[in-house]
Design a protein around this motif. Structure first.
Motif, PDB file in Angstrom:
ATOM      1  N   THR A  48      19.716   5.396  58.330  1.00 24.89           N
ATOM      2  CA  THR A  48      19.913   6.166  59.560  1.00 24.89           C
ATOM      3  C   THR A  48      21.018   7.179  59.298  1.00 24.89           C
ATOM      4  O   THR A  48      21.718   7.093  58.278  1.00 24.89           O
ATOM      5  CB  THR A  48      20.268   5.246  60.752  1.00 24.89           C
ATOM      6  N   HIS A  49      21.153   8.157  60.176  1.00 25.81           N
ATOM      7  CA  HIS A  49      22.134   9.215  59.918  1.00 25.81           C
ATOM      8  C   HIS A  49      23.553   8.719  60.187  1.00 25.81           C
ATOM      9  O   HIS A  49      23.773   7.871  61.036  1.00 25.81           O
ATOM     10  CB  HIS A  49      21.851  10.401  60.841  1.00 25.81           C
ATOM     11  N   GLY A  50      24.507   9.304  59.463  1.00 29.33           N
ATOM     12  CA  GLY A  50      25.918   9.025  59.751  1.00 29.33           C
ATOM     13  C   GLY A  50      26.434   7.858  58.924  1.00 29.33           C
ATOM     14  O   GLY A  50      25.798   7.403  57.983  1.00 29.33           O
ATOM     15  N   LEU A  51      27.622   7.396  59.298  1.00 32.11           N
ATOM     16  CA  LEU A  51      28.283   6.310  58.552  1.00 32.11           C
ATOM     17  C   LEU A  51      27.760   4.964  59.042  1.00 32.11           C
ATOM     18  O   LEU A  51      27.646   4.731  60.245  1.00 32.11           O
ATOM     19  CB  LEU A  51      29.803   6.391  58.750  1.00 32.11           C
TER      20      LEU A  51
ATOM     21  N   MET B 296      14.086  10.489  51.767  1.00 32.12           N
ATOM     22  CA  MET B 296      15.068   9.584  52.373  1.00 32.12           C
ATOM     23  C   MET B 296      16.070  10.407  53.170  1.00 32.12           C
ATOM     24  O   MET B 296      16.752  11.272  52.598  1.00 32.12           O
ATOM     25  CB  MET B 296      15.806   8.774  51.290  1.00 32.12           C
ATOM     26  N   HIS B 297      16.155  10.178  54.452  1.00 30.85           N
ATOM     27  CA  HIS B 297      17.227  10.769  55.257  1.00 30.85           C
ATOM     28  C   HIS B 297      18.346   9.732  55.367  1.00 30.85           C
ATOM     29  O   HIS B 297      18.169   8.571  55.051  1.00 30.85           O
ATOM     30  CB  HIS B 297      16.706  11.140  56.657  1.00 30.85           C
ATOM     31  N   GLY B 298      19.528  10.238  55.818  1.00 32.38           N
ATOM     32  CA  GLY B 298      20.627   9.286  55.973  1.00 32.38           C
ATOM     33  C   GLY B 298      21.085   8.748  54.648  1.00 32.38           C
ATOM     34  O   GLY B 298      21.392   7.569  54.503  1.00 32.38           O
ATOM     35  N   GLY B 299      21.206   9.627  53.675  1.00 33.88           N
ATOM     36  CA  GLY B 299      21.562   9.193  52.318  1.00 33.88           C
ATOM     37  C   GLY B 299      22.991   8.714  52.172  1.00 33.88           C
ATOM     38  O   GLY B 299      23.294   7.897  51.296  1.00 33.88           O
ATOM     39  N   THR B 300      23.890   9.173  53.072  1.00 33.35           N
ATOM     40  CA  THR B 300      25.297   8.777  52.950  1.00 33.35           C
ATOM     41  C   THR B 300      25.467   7.270  53.108  1.00 33.35           C
ATOM     42  O   THR B 300      24.963   6.682  54.066  1.00 33.35           O
ATOM     43  CB  THR B 300      26.146   9.490  54.028  1.00 33.35           C
ATOM     44  N   GLY B 301      26.158   6.668  52.133  1.00 32.78           N
ATOM     45  CA  GLY B 301      26.488   5.245  52.285  1.00 32.78           C
ATOM     46  C   GLY B 301      25.444   4.282  51.781  1.00 32.78           C
ATOM     47  O   GLY B 301      25.648   3.070  51.798  1.00 32.78           O
TER      48      GLY B 301
ATOM     49  N   LEU C 124      14.833  24.355  56.120  1.00 28.01           N
ATOM     50  CA  LEU C 124      15.315  24.050  57.474  1.00 28.01           C
ATOM     51  C   LEU C 124      15.267  22.542  57.661  1.00 28.01           C
ATOM     52  O   LEU C 124      14.203  21.931  57.516  1.00 28.01           O
ATOM     53  CB  LEU C 124      14.424  24.722  58.536  1.00 28.01           C
ATOM     54  N   ASP C 125      16.381  21.957  57.991  1.00 26.77           N
ATOM     55  CA  ASP C 125      16.461  20.508  58.177  1.00 26.77           C
ATOM     56  C   ASP C 125      16.362  20.180  59.666  1.00 26.77           C
ATOM     57  O   ASP C 125      16.959  20.838  60.501  1.00 26.77           O
ATOM     58  CB  ASP C 125      17.823  20.024  57.627  1.00 26.77           C
ATOM     59  N   HIS C 126      15.549  19.182  59.982  1.00 28.11           N
ATOM     60  CA  HIS C 126      15.418  18.688  61.366  1.00 28.11           C
ATOM     61  C   HIS C 126      15.128  19.795  62.378  1.00 28.11           C
ATOM     62  O   HIS C 126      15.795  19.903  63.404  1.00 28.11           O
ATOM     63  CB  HIS C 126      16.668  17.913  61.787  1.00 28.11           C
ATOM     64  N   GLY C 127      14.125  20.617  62.062  1.00 30.11           N
ATOM     65  CA  GLY C 127      13.669  21.578  63.068  1.00 30.11           C
ATOM     66  C   GLY C 127      12.978  20.795  64.179  1.00 30.11           C
ATOM     67  O   GLY C 127      12.145  19.929  63.900  1.00 30.11           O
TER      68      GLY C 127
ATOM     69  N   ILE D 184      16.344  13.445  48.708  1.00 29.55           N
ATOM     70  CA  ILE D 184      17.333  12.624  49.400  1.00 29.55           C
ATOM     71  C   ILE D 184      18.317  13.527  50.124  1.00 29.55           C
ATOM     72  O   ILE D 184      18.946  14.394  49.502  1.00 29.55           O
ATOM     73  CB  ILE D 184      18.093  11.696  48.429  1.00 29.55           C
ATOM     74  N   ASN D 185      18.415  13.343  51.452  1.00 24.52           N
ATOM     75  CA  ASN D 185      19.275  14.193  52.282  1.00 24.52           C
ATOM     76  C   ASN D 185      20.686  13.624  52.367  1.00 24.52           C
ATOM     77  O   ASN D 185      20.854  12.431  52.653  1.00 24.52           O
ATOM     78  CB  ASN D 185      18.700  14.277  53.698  1.00 24.52           C
ATOM     79  N   ILE D 186      21.659  14.504  52.153  1.00 22.80           N
ATOM     80  CA  ILE D 186      23.074  14.108  52.273  1.00 22.80           C
ATOM     81  C   ILE D 186      23.792  15.127  53.146  1.00 22.80           C
ATOM     82  O   ILE D 186      23.722  16.325  52.912  1.00 22.80           O
ATOM     83  CB  ILE D 186      23.754  14.071  50.896  1.00 22.80           C
ATOM     84  N   ASP D 187      24.517  14.609  54.159  1.00 24.14           N
ATOM     85  CA  ASP D 187      25.357  15.490  54.979  1.00 24.14           C
ATOM     86  C   ASP D 187      26.721  14.845  55.219  1.00 24.14           C
ATOM     87  O   ASP D 187      27.746  15.356  54.788  1.00 24.14           O
ATOM     88  CB  ASP D 187      24.654  15.769  56.319  1.00 24.14           C
ATOM     89  N   THR D 188      26.747  13.700  55.859  1.00 25.35           N
ATOM     90  CA  THR D 188      28.018  13.066  56.239  1.00 25.35           C
ATOM     91  C   THR D 188      28.984  12.894  55.073  1.00 25.35           C
ATOM     92  O   THR D 188      30.190  13.124  55.214  1.00 25.35           O
ATOM     93  CB  THR D 188      27.738  11.696  56.897  1.00 25.35           C
ATOM     94  N   GLN D 189      28.487  12.505  53.922  1.00 24.83           N
ATOM     95  CA  GLN D 189      29.381  12.261  52.777  1.00 24.83           C
ATOM     96  C   GLN D 189      30.161  13.525  52.408  1.00 24.83           C
ATOM     97  O   GLN D 189      31.333  13.465  52.007  1.00 24.83           O
ATOM     98  CB  GLN D 189      28.572  11.776  51.565  1.00 24.83           C
TER      99      GLN D 189
HETATM  100  O1  G3H Z   1      19.047  15.426  57.389  1.00 23.29           O
HETATM  101  C1  G3H Z   1      20.170  15.158  56.959  1.00 23.29           C
HETATM  102  C2  G3H Z   1      20.473  13.827  56.438  1.00 23.29           C
HETATM  103  O2  G3H Z   1      19.526  12.903  56.869  1.00 23.29           O
HETATM  104  C3  G3H Z   1      21.903  13.457  56.650  1.00 23.29           C
HETATM  105  O3  G3H Z   1      22.143  12.089  56.537  1.00 23.29           O
HETATM  106  O4  G3H Z   1      24.540  12.463  57.186  1.00 23.29           O
HETATM  107  O5  G3H Z   1      23.682  10.158  56.701  1.00 23.29           O
HETATM  108  O6  G3H Z   1      23.994  11.813  54.845  1.00 23.29           O
HETATM  109  P1  G3H Z   1      23.669  11.605  56.301  1.00 23.29           P
END
Ligand code: G3H
Ligand code: ZN
Length: 303
Positions: free
Chosen positions: A186-189, A214-219, A81-84, A236-241
């Motif tokens: 940080t999260h996002g682009l 590490m959160h905010g792995g995108t970029g 579970l991410d960011h509960g 390492i968390n990736i979502d936005t990418q």
């Molecule tokens: O918890 C999810 C990640 O921190 C997402 O970060 O969207 O910048 O890749 P990101």
């Protein structure tokens, strides 16, 4: 292959000096793409569902789908579970059979208002006691990752960065298994290239004896990621990418389809719509993106 806890994956990652990618699934295609990429790379995996996905769909359906896919997988997977944001949400995902949960005690349930250090300790310890009774790993967060526009974007990350001594005290008191740290991401682009404060990461890693996240792995540039892994980042968390890859693939299909339909219309033929023609390329684009990240994180061949 059986489900594993994130703690088990972290122990191997620590021994091997690599990081395990943690990727957010939001539907069948993203879940298939993420697991497919990990199998392509023969890599361990952390499959995540983030709490905010519950604003889109009731979790039960997505959870059932994820477990069905994980059950068939050829690589070790922790379902996380991410960011509960609350004790109740973490308990709900524990009941689903998740082998790892994050209690994001840095922010209140609104996802915006910061919790105090004391409040973060209190809620984190409560989740750890319950989760550990069930053999489930717990990730917590200290320092402020926030969204774009946080202190980090003002070029003054100092205010938001995780303090090494406080991190040690936090881990000792709460008993968490993984710690998400604020080191400049940080999260996002990002607007421009993020500055990862590696010497702060090094100081935290010397002081804290649990794997760091590490959160905010995108970029984050690959060389900064590799250096962060050398300095103790193990998840390492990736979502936005993945979202960007999905959008780009979908946009390309729609542009091509519109051209095709235009010629069909001249011929007076019926347009042949097929949703799968949108979903399949998007799924492949996410799979390619996840594979490429896994290679940079160093977990290829470590399954
Ligand atoms: O918890 C999810 C990640 O921190 C997402 O970060 O969207 O910048 O890749 P990101
Ligand atoms: Zn995150």
């Amino acid at each position: 292959m059986p489900l594993v806890t994130s703690k088990e994956l972290m122990q191997n990652a620590e021994r091997g000096g690599y990081a395990v990618g943690a990727f957010n699934a939001i539907n069948m295609e993203t879940a298939q793409a993420i697991i497919g990429a990990a199998e392509d790379e023969k890599s361990p995996l952390i499959m995540q569902i983030t709490q905010t996905t519950m604003n889109y769909t009731e979790p039960e359906e997505l959870v059932a789908l994820v477990f069905a896919l994980v059950e068939k997988s050829k690589v070790p997977i922790a379902v996380h579970l991410d960011h509960g944001r609350s004790f109740e949400i973490c308990m709900r995902f524990l009941r689903f059979g998740f082998t790892s949960v994050m209690i994001d005690g840095s922010l209140h349930e609104d996802g915006k208002t910061p919790r105090s250090y004391e409040e973060n300790i209190e809620i984190t310890k409560k989740v750890v006691d319950a989760a550990h009774a069930l053999g489930v790993s717990v990730e917590a967060e200290l320092g402020r990752l926030g969204q774009i526009g946080a202190e980090i974007e003002t070029g003054d990350p100092g205010k938001a960065l995780t303090d090494p001594e406080q991190a040690k005290e936090f881990v000792d008191i709460t008993g968490v298994d993984l710690l998400a740290v604020a080191i400049g991401t940080t999260h996002g682009l990002y607007r421009g290239t993020p500055t990862i404060v590696h010497d702060r990461l090094e100081a935290i890693n010397k002081t804290v004896d649990v794997p760091l996240v590490m959160h905010g792995g995108t970029g984050v540039p690959d060389d900064a990621v590799v250096k962060a892994v050398q300095l103790g980042i193990r998840k390492i968390n990736i979502d936005t990418q993945m979202r960007v890859a999905w959008y780009d693939a979908t946009r390309k299909v729609i542009e091509e389809t519109e051209k095709e339909f235009a010629s069909l219309d001249e011929l007076g033929q019926v347009r042949k719509y097929d949703i799968r023609k949108l979903l399949a390329p998007a799924r492949q684009a996410v799979r390619d993106t996840v594979r490429e990240r896994i290679r940079v994180f160093g977990s290829s061949g470590k399954a």
